[in-house]
Design a protein around this motif. Sequence first.
Motif, PDB file in Angstrom:
ATOM      1  N   GLN A 325      36.591  39.187  45.909  1.00  0.00           N
ATOM      2  CA  GLN A 325      36.744  40.588  45.620  1.00  0.00           C
ATOM      3  C   GLN A 325      36.186  41.721  46.760  1.00  0.00           C
ATOM      4  OE1 GLN A 325      33.861  41.721  42.204  1.00  0.00           O
ATOM      5  NE2 GLN A 325      35.484  40.784  40.941  1.00  0.00           N
ATOM      6  N   LEU A 353      33.404  47.431  35.213  1.00  0.00           N
ATOM      7  CA  LEU A 353      32.185  46.156  34.823  1.00  0.00           C
ATOM      8  C   LEU A 353      32.076  45.412  36.505  1.00  0.00           C
ATOM      9  CD1 LEU A 353      29.724  44.029  34.127  1.00  0.00           C
ATOM     10  CD2 LEU A 353      31.921  42.422  33.322  1.00  0.00           C
ATOM     11  N   ALA A 354      32.754  44.891  37.293  1.00  0.00           N
ATOM     12  CA  ALA A 354      33.674  44.453  37.873  1.00  0.00           C
ATOM     13  C   ALA A 354      33.186  45.114  39.283  1.00  0.00           C
ATOM     14  CB  ALA A 354      34.962  43.987  38.641  1.00  0.00           C
ATOM     15  N   LEU A 356      31.385  48.184  39.812  1.00  0.00           N
ATOM     16  CA  LEU A 356      30.359  48.974  39.694  1.00  0.00           C
ATOM     17  C   LEU A 356      28.897  49.290  40.554  1.00  0.00           C
ATOM     18  CD1 LEU A 356      28.280  47.184  36.448  1.00  0.00           C
ATOM     19  CD2 LEU A 356      29.013  49.915  36.859  1.00  0.00           C
ATOM     20  N   PRO A 357      29.264  48.376  42.164  1.00  0.00           N
ATOM     21  CA  PRO A 357      28.141  49.249  43.453  1.00  0.00           C
ATOM     22  C   PRO A 357      29.586  49.827  44.001  1.00  0.00           C
ATOM     23  CG  PRO A 357      28.318  46.189  43.225  1.00  0.00           C
ATOM     24  CD  PRO A 357      29.147  47.148  41.920  1.00  0.00           C
ATOM     25  N   LYS A 407      39.918  47.102  34.572  1.00  0.00           N
ATOM     26  CA  LYS A 407      38.505  46.352  34.861  1.00  0.00           C
ATOM     27  C   LYS A 407      38.842  45.692  36.674  1.00  0.00           C
ATOM     28  CE  LYS A 407      37.102  42.167  33.754  1.00  0.00           C
ATOM     29  NZ  LYS A 407      36.362  41.438  33.533  1.00  0.00           N
TER      30      LYS A 407
END
Lengths: 492, 333
Positions: A325, A353-354, A356-357, A407
């Motif tokens: 990623q 979700l994927a 978030l950071p 996402k």
Amino acid sequence: MKTLAARGISKRFDGVRALEAVDFEVSAGELVAVVGENGAGKSTCMKILAGVLRPDAGHLEVDGRSVVFRNVVDAGKAGIALIHQELELCDNLTVADNVLLGDEPRRFGFLDARLALERARLALASVGLDIDPRTPLQELSIGHRQRVEIAKALARNARVLILDEPTSSLSRGETEVLFATLERLRAGGTALVYISHRLSEVERLADRVVVLRDGRLAGSLARHELEGDRLLTMMLGAAPAAHARGLRRPPGAEPALEVRDVGTRLHARARVSLQVASGEVVGLAGLVGAGRTELLRAIFGIDEREGQVVVHGREVAPRDPRAMQRSGVAYLPEDRKHEGLLLTASLRENLSLAALPRWSRFGFLRSGAITRYATLACEELRIKNDAISRPVADLSGGNQQKVVLGKCLALEPSVLLLDEPTRGVDVGAKREIWERIRALARQGLAVLVVSSEFEELAALADRVVVLSRGAVAVELQHVQLDEATILDYAAR
Amino acid sequence: MQASSRLPLPAWIDKKVLGILLVFVLVGAFTALASDRFLTEGNLENLLRRSALFGVLSLGAAWVIVTGGIDLSIGSLVCLSACLLPWLVVEHGFAPPLAVGIVFAVALVIGLLHGVLVARLGLQPFLVTLCGLLLYRGLARVIVDDRTVGFGTGSSGLRSFATSSSDVLGFEVPTPFFILVTLAVLTAIVWRRTVFGRWLFALGRNETAARFSGVPTKRIIVASYVVCALLAALGGMLFVLDVNAAQPTDFGNFYELYAIAGAVLGGCALRGGEGSVLGLVIGAALMQVLRNTIRLVDALPNQAEYAILGVVILAGVLLDESVRRMTKARKRG
């Protein structure tokens, strides 16, 4: 008289036609092959014959008498057995236990062990298996297990055997042994129904071939009529024409994703190398079991892999999806319910979700930014929703699939790995998703897409890599794309 | 975060919390009517103290339950830390801060061990922590040689963490209650407001989907077991500071079950991915109120304590399940 016959059976799922007025019959000592594309209705038809499903219209006949199967037990009593593609045996039991499971010989309520062994040995002999029935099943090869499953059906006096893609996970040698077994059963008077994608096998074995297309009977060919492209033409409808679209990969582009000699556990000896350039969509075609999903998972680092994966010129460590990623790769899994979504969680939570950071400061969520992205993604992907706080379980399949895509896109990836991006999605949403993927490619994303649908590959791919038994069978440019060629290479 | 955010309520109050709150109030009202000793200041203060101590354990249990796991070793870890603290301070003369640090370090190692066995080796949480249940009590018994350990008349400074109280609006609020509130607020912030919390709940709902989305699921699982072990150790130390003596053969017996029952009553689903801090704190308190009720109300025999608790928890779970089915049926219709 026909051992088993279906008369005008129809079946719908949620209003979608799966089978329409299909006739089918098979006699003792005959091997009838059933072929058709993915989604043509083969499995539905076989499940109805075996009592797994009940038809909405039409009926079944056994030995000329009309019957109704309420479930598989009824069908089993009538002598019909379905051998699934994924075998349904218990690893932890012995061969004999498996063969007699649910039908154990009893004496005063206790298992009659001696009789059990005898009966198991007899059943095994009828499929040419010379092994000790007390062997634990887990010690057997796939090919042996399959014959155990057939023996299990025979021990129950099955007169009709329905085999669903029986060779999909067999080696060449095992395939030959299976064929010999089938020949023997046919000579012994068993009626055989053989479902396969592999036309060469069908041409070699079948007394008759039944072709299904879009849930209807497209025709039936006797053994002597199988010549040239007749079978393929019948499967595909009109003689397949190449789609022309004039999309070209930008000349001289550096590959965004480079796969070098990658091997997966499914096909231990096969290796795959391929490249995807920025702005290019590459399709991965192949049959079930060809190793397409496994390849994608290995590339993304979910499973172990051999070989190298290079993204934008830099090698990425195996078994580390997060590293992938970070180098700009996003992955859309095949099974959205189990691998893609948190069904009970909200749209907003799934979409974010994927990535978030990206929307956090010192690990704390920036709620506003997440809501903004979720709202924007719903608009851009035209996800129909009344509120982004609703659980995704309430959405239709097409909208759910768009959520999974949204996402992935939240990561702002430069490489997209897509596994069956429109499986179980209605036609409208399918077109929208295709358009979106093409648009992403025009923006410069490199896309590698697994698809079992020719229409999808033709609509999306600049190039198609066909996998067969875990290795690249051929690579086709868009102008060369036609369904017959793909099927032909995939079935090798 | 919760499915119930459709209701016009703040996200941290959900329907489940309202349900448990209602039961809590009903049980309280019943006991107050049935016994005149219930609403005395001494009883309430004691009840608040016990509830706070068990609340700490439930909070820890909930961290693991949210991941879809379970920690059965809580009671034994309570026992181990309850024995270690006086053993270190009184018998070996360690300075209290150092002794507390050592106990926490032991808990950290235990939590890491559980987490690694579950997340990295893929062992069943039930099995791993069941072995822990046996192991840590056994260790405690060996270390103090089955003797009762305690602080006697000393260590009053350390003991005040559990025994002291402060005046809040004319009512004596025990210090453990403040400790619980602090920990609960911290947990709520992590669960609701951080990336970590979002990941924790995501993995509880669908571990595969979370992993495929790039969530570091293994690290999060390990962290959850560590938090649970640390809170169990904290609880164990507070318990022994409160009662001043620990007997390793039965100290903390069944406490893991009180902790888990409190969390489940408070809305943590054992399949993971669901839970609210407020709910589980009330759930833990409800367990203690029920025990108090059984002791105070003469019509309820003390011997029936476990039987009554069992029936009440089962009733709560059944009620929850039937509500779930009704909502589902309504949605379909």
